[in-house]
Design an enzyme around this catalytic site. Structure first.
Site, PDB file in Angstrom:
ATOM      1  N   LYS A   1      35.628  23.301  33.779  1.00 31.46           N
ATOM      2  CA  LYS A   1      36.277  24.301  34.842  1.00 31.46           C
ATOM      3  C   LYS A   1      37.480  24.964  34.304  1.00 31.46           C
ATOM      4  CE  LYS A   1      38.600  21.694  38.097  1.00 31.46           C
ATOM      5  NZ  LYS A   1      39.226  21.270  39.300  1.00 31.46           N
TER       6      LYS A   1
ATOM      7  N   HIS B   1      32.871  17.370  37.631  1.00 33.70           N
ATOM      8  CA  HIS B   1      32.963  15.700  37.732  1.00 33.70           C
ATOM      9  C   HIS B   1      32.577  15.242  39.261  1.00 33.70           C
ATOM     10  CE1 HIS B   1      37.246  16.178  38.887  1.00 33.70           C
ATOM     11  NE2 HIS B   1      36.971  15.074  39.606  1.00 33.70           N
TER      12      HIS B   1
ATOM     13  N   LYS C   1      30.428  11.807  41.137  1.00 32.56           N
ATOM     14  CA  LYS C   1      30.924  10.817  42.092  1.00 32.56           C
ATOM     15  C   LYS C   1      30.015  10.215  42.621  1.00 32.56           C
ATOM     16  CE  LYS C   1      35.495  12.955  43.532  1.00 32.56           C
ATOM     17  NZ  LYS C   1      36.398  12.128  43.859  1.00 32.56           N
TER      18      LYS C   1
ATOM     19  N   GLU D   1      44.620  16.643  50.223  1.00 36.48           N
ATOM     20  CA  GLU D   1      45.090  15.497  49.371  1.00 36.48           C
ATOM     21  C   GLU D   1      46.761  15.600  49.992  1.00 36.48           C
ATOM     22  OE1 GLU D   1      44.226  15.701  45.442  1.00 36.48           O
ATOM     23  OE2 GLU D   1      44.547  17.629  45.235  1.00 36.48           O
TER      24      GLU D   1
ATOM     25  N   ASP E   1      40.458  26.269  41.889  1.00 38.13           N
ATOM     26  CA  ASP E   1      40.284  24.702  41.600  1.00 38.13           C
ATOM     27  C   ASP E   1      39.554  23.760  42.338  1.00 38.13           C
ATOM     28  OD1 ASP E   1      41.529  22.427  40.036  1.00 38.13           O
ATOM     29  OD2 ASP E   1      42.606  21.900  41.885  1.00 38.13           O
TER      30      ASP E   1
ATOM     31  N   HIS F   1      34.008  22.514  43.044  1.00 41.44           N
ATOM     32  CA  HIS F   1      33.662  21.136  43.553  1.00 41.44           C
ATOM     33  C   HIS F   1      33.095  21.270  45.153  1.00 41.44           C
ATOM     34  CE1 HIS F   1      35.586  19.688  40.331  1.00 41.44           C
ATOM     35  NE2 HIS F   1      37.004  19.606  40.657  1.00 41.44           N
TER      36      HIS F   1
ATOM     37  N   LYS G   1      46.788  20.797  49.078  1.00 44.71           N
ATOM     38  CA  LYS G   1      47.738  19.708  48.457  1.00 44.71           C
ATOM     39  C   LYS G   1      48.735  19.756  49.142  1.00 44.71           C
ATOM     40  CE  LYS G   1      47.055  20.159  43.545  1.00 44.71           C
ATOM     41  NZ  LYS G   1      46.447  19.064  43.439  1.00 44.71           N
TER      42      LYS G   1
HETATM   43  P1  NDP Z   1      46.183  21.260  27.699  1.00 42.34           P
HETATM   44  O1  NDP Z   1      46.853  22.598  27.488  1.00 42.34           O
HETATM   45  O2  NDP Z   1      46.830  19.897  27.964  1.00 42.34           O
HETATM   46  O3  NDP Z   1      45.171  21.016  26.294  1.00 42.34           O
HETATM   47  C1  NDP Z   1      44.650  21.943  25.816  1.00 42.34           C
HETATM   48  C2  NDP Z   1      44.342  21.303  24.316  1.00 42.34           C
HETATM   49  O4  NDP Z   1      43.715  22.467  23.440  1.00 42.34           O
HETATM   50  C3  NDP Z   1      45.539  20.888  23.594  1.00 42.34           C
HETATM   51  O5  NDP Z   1      45.115  19.691  22.673  1.00 42.34           O
HETATM   52  C4  NDP Z   1      45.850  22.096  22.463  1.00 42.34           C
HETATM   53  O6  NDP Z   1      46.741  21.578  21.559  1.00 42.34           O
HETATM   54  C5  NDP Z   1      44.421  22.345  22.253  1.00 42.34           C
HETATM   55  N1  NDP Z   1      44.343  23.860  21.466  1.00 42.34           N
HETATM   56  C6  NDP Z   1      44.767  25.067  22.042  1.00 42.34           C
HETATM   57  N2  NDP Z   1      44.634  25.845  21.355  1.00 42.34           N
HETATM   58  C7  NDP Z   1      43.842  25.628  20.330  1.00 42.34           C
HETATM   59  C8  NDP Z   1      43.400  25.876  18.926  1.00 42.34           C
HETATM   60  N3  NDP Z   1      43.392  27.192  18.611  1.00 42.34           N
HETATM   61  N4  NDP Z   1      42.826  25.029  18.292  1.00 42.34           N
HETATM   62  C9  NDP Z   1      42.785  23.796  18.403  1.00 42.34           C
HETATM   63  N5  NDP Z   1      43.105  23.098  19.615  1.00 42.34           N
HETATM   64  C10 NDP Z   1      43.780  24.032  20.300  1.00 42.34           C
HETATM   65  O7  NDP Z   1      44.961  21.526  28.767  1.00 42.34           O
HETATM   66  P2  NDP Z   1      44.278  20.419  29.763  1.00 42.34           P
HETATM   67  O8  NDP Z   1      43.809  19.343  28.804  1.00 42.34           O
HETATM   68  O9  NDP Z   1      44.725  20.169  31.020  1.00 42.34           O
HETATM   69  O10 NDP Z   1      42.960  21.345  30.326  1.00 42.34           O
HETATM   70  C11 NDP Z   1      41.758  21.551  29.318  1.00 42.34           C
HETATM   71  C12 NDP Z   1      40.689  22.205  29.989  1.00 42.34           C
HETATM   72  O11 NDP Z   1      40.119  21.230  30.995  1.00 42.34           O
HETATM   73  C13 NDP Z   1      40.857  23.516  30.603  1.00 42.34           C
HETATM   74  O12 NDP Z   1      39.752  24.370  30.703  1.00 42.34           O
HETATM   75  C14 NDP Z   1      41.350  23.149  32.149  1.00 42.34           C
HETATM   76  O13 NDP Z   1      41.070  24.278  32.809  1.00 42.34           O
HETATM   77  C15 NDP Z   1      40.226  21.947  32.171  1.00 42.34           C
HETATM   78  N6  NDP Z   1      40.745  21.135  33.230  1.00 42.34           N
HETATM   79  C16 NDP Z   1      41.797  20.014  33.083  1.00 42.34           C
HETATM   80  C17 NDP Z   1      42.167  19.315  34.130  1.00 42.34           C
HETATM   81  C18 NDP Z   1      43.420  18.468  33.863  1.00 42.34           C
HETATM   82  O14 NDP Z   1      43.641  17.659  34.843  1.00 42.34           O
HETATM   83  N7  NDP Z   1      44.142  18.546  32.960  1.00 42.34           N
HETATM   84  C19 NDP Z   1      41.231  18.993  35.106  1.00 42.34           C
HETATM   85  C20 NDP Z   1      39.883  19.805  35.214  1.00 42.34           C
HETATM   86  C21 NDP Z   1      39.800  20.652  34.297  1.00 42.34           C
HETATM   87  P3  NDP Z   1      48.077  21.987  21.332  1.00 42.34           P
HETATM   88  O15 NDP Z   1      48.703  20.852  22.434  1.00 42.34           O
HETATM   89  O16 NDP Z   1      48.521  21.446  20.104  1.00 42.34           O
HETATM   90  O17 NDP Z   1      48.366  23.319  21.455  1.00 42.34           O
END
Ligand code: NDP
Length: 471
Positions: A150, A180, A184, A218, A237, A242, A340
């Protein structure tokens, strides 16, 4: 199960470290997916060793457990068992720009030798769409499954566009849109509670039910996640994703079997029949927290939190009232709410029953309605009702019958991943359902965007505002 390969695109990100790897570690530790090969990919110039260390940490260390818990993932991460350690030891890192077909082709060539491939898009949403476009120029190995996070699109039109793109890559059964909450144990227990008992189901309809609330309030605040949350807000969100999934489980008709197609058909039926109760001005509420005390912590105004752009007007509390226009539920208001930094953490579905047609003259003292409450963390079931208590035999007392049920064996991400590895999309959100969930909240998004519904404030630590339920 045959050997498989999991490729995580965006493996250096927050989701991977905090939720995905701990869930995978628990799944492996429980003996699932033997022979898994794990490949991490992102732009970062990591090497295999660095990635392996990250995987080991997320699979086993207490910090991963604490992070998963603080993120509201309510099932603990276990110590890394040998099977998980083995996967971590063999994990590989492939530096990849996922928007480049050549990079993706190289990545998949590397992966294909190790059995069917699962590609998990742990990428920012805009990058996910670009990665899907880049994959159009790549021959995907037969049986490839795609796992998406999401938010799935930003509205029904963009969700439909993304669905159309995905359908050019793999068949719908091989697309897993993760929610997710569907992993649950308590949420899944709604099915057992409703369909494996005689006592509840016959009274779950508009003849007997006055209203239903699905609440996820929460006492966590932003917890350093402004980058993601400030662009999403409480409505997208929590509610659009959810809480609508929970609504679907609470209101769907009994499927003949829990096979993916039937289960997902029944969910889609009720979501198609779901709409905002009235106008957005009366059926939706948005608010954001202001400075206040939360569990002994002093929180600043949301607008002053690091990383927040106050001009976005992001809400940290959202509430909407919905109607489910089916024969069973027409006329029953459903209040969906999530906030929140709310003082009173409440995560439950509450079904409030109508009063009996008549209470005999002479029985007195208590007129609380009967309620069935299903708690989503801690997992809990309670029934509030009235009895003739001690003392005056004709004076009614309110009592509660309660049951705690243990957690499932796996954390929610582990449960969802199990379905992915088993090629079973039952717990994934289907394309049409993803679009319906946006369609339901779109009138609210539009009204909020146009300013037709004011953005209220509530002090952090307070219980926040609420809407009156339609009578
Ligand atoms: P982050 O910004 O922390 O991580 C994104 C990742 O994508 C990083 O590893 C980044 O690398 C990589 N990335 C970005 N552009 C490229 C590219 N062109 N090629 C390869 N890698 C790339 O995001 P999140 O992990 O927080 O979120 C990821 C997904 O999960 C999103 O869709 C978010 O909405 C969803 N999500 C996240 C939650 C959370 O708690 N974090 C909860 C629920 C959903 P680099 O750092 O080098 O840019």
């Amino acid at each position: 199960m045959t050997d498989q390969t999991l490729i995580i695109l965006g493996a250096s990100g927050d989701l991977t470290a905090r939720l995905l790897l701990p869930g995978l570690g628990a799944l492996l530790s429980a003996g699932h997916v033997p022979g898994l090969t794990l490949i991490g990919a992102a732009i970062d110039d990591w090497d295999h060793e660095h990635w392996r260390q990250r995987v080991h940490e997320a699979f086993g260390v207490p910090g991963a457990k604490a992070a998963a818990e603080s993120a509201g993932q309510d099932t603990p991460v276990t110590d890394s068992a040998p099977a998980a350690s083995d996967v971590a030891d063999r994990a590989r890192w492939v530096r990849t720009d996922v928007t480049h077909s050549d990079d993706l082709r190289r990545l998949l060539d590397d992966a294909e030798a190790h059995g069917p491939v699962v590609i998990f898009f742990a990428l920012p949403p805009a990058v996910t769409a670009k990665a899907c476009e880049a994959l159009l120029d790549v021959d995907l190995p037969p049986g490839t499954r795609l796992v998406l996070e999401k938010p799935f699109g930003t509205g029904s039109a963009s969700a439909a566009e993304l669905n159309a793109l995905l359908s050019r890559l793999v068949p719908e059964e091989r697309v897993h849109r993760v929610d997710h909450f569907l992993g649950k144990s308590t949420v899944l227990n709604i099915l057992g509670l409703r369909f494996a008992n005689r006592i509840f189901e016959p009274v779950l309809d508009s003849t007997h039910v006055a209203s239903v609330e699905i609440v996820f309030d929460e006492n966590l605040a932003l917890e350093g996640r402004a980058g993601y949350y400030d662009k999403a807000g409480a409505l997208a969100d929590m509610i659009q994703s959810h809480l609508l999934q929970i609504l679907a489980l609470l209101t769907m008709e009994a499927p003949f079997t829990l096979a993916a197609a039937e289960f997902r058909d029944r969910k889609a039926d009720v979501l198609r029949a779901t709409r905002l109760w009235g106008e957005p001005a009366t059926s939706s509420l948005r608010a954001r927290y202001t400075a206040g005390d939360l569990d002994g912590r002093k929180l600043p105004d949301y607008a002053d939190e690091p990383g927040v752009d106050p001009s976005r007007g992001t809400e940290t509390l959202a509430e909407i009232v919905l109607a489910v226009d089916t024969w069973r539920w027409a006329g029953v208001p459903f209040r969906l709410r999530s906030g929140k930094a709310v003082g009173d953490s409440r995560k439950e579905a509450v079904i409030t029953f109508k009063r009996p047609p008549r209470v005999p003259d002479g029985l007195h003292g208590c007129d609380q309605p009967d309620r069935l409450r299903i708690g989503f963390g801690p997992d809990h079931l309670a029934i509030d009702f009235n009895i003739n208590g001690p003392g005056d035999p004709f004076e009614l007392d309110a009592v509660t019958l309660e049951a705690d049920f243990g957690q499932g064996d796996l954390p929610p991400y582990g449960e969802v991943l199990r379905g992915v590895f088993q090629d079973d999309p039952t717990l994934s959100v289907r394309a049409d359902t993803a679009e319906q969930c946006w369609r339901i909240v779109e009138p609210v998004i539009e009204a909020w965007r146009s300013g037709a519904v004011p953005l209220h404030g509530y002090p952090a630590g307070s219980s926040g505002p609420t809407l009156p339920l339609p009578s």
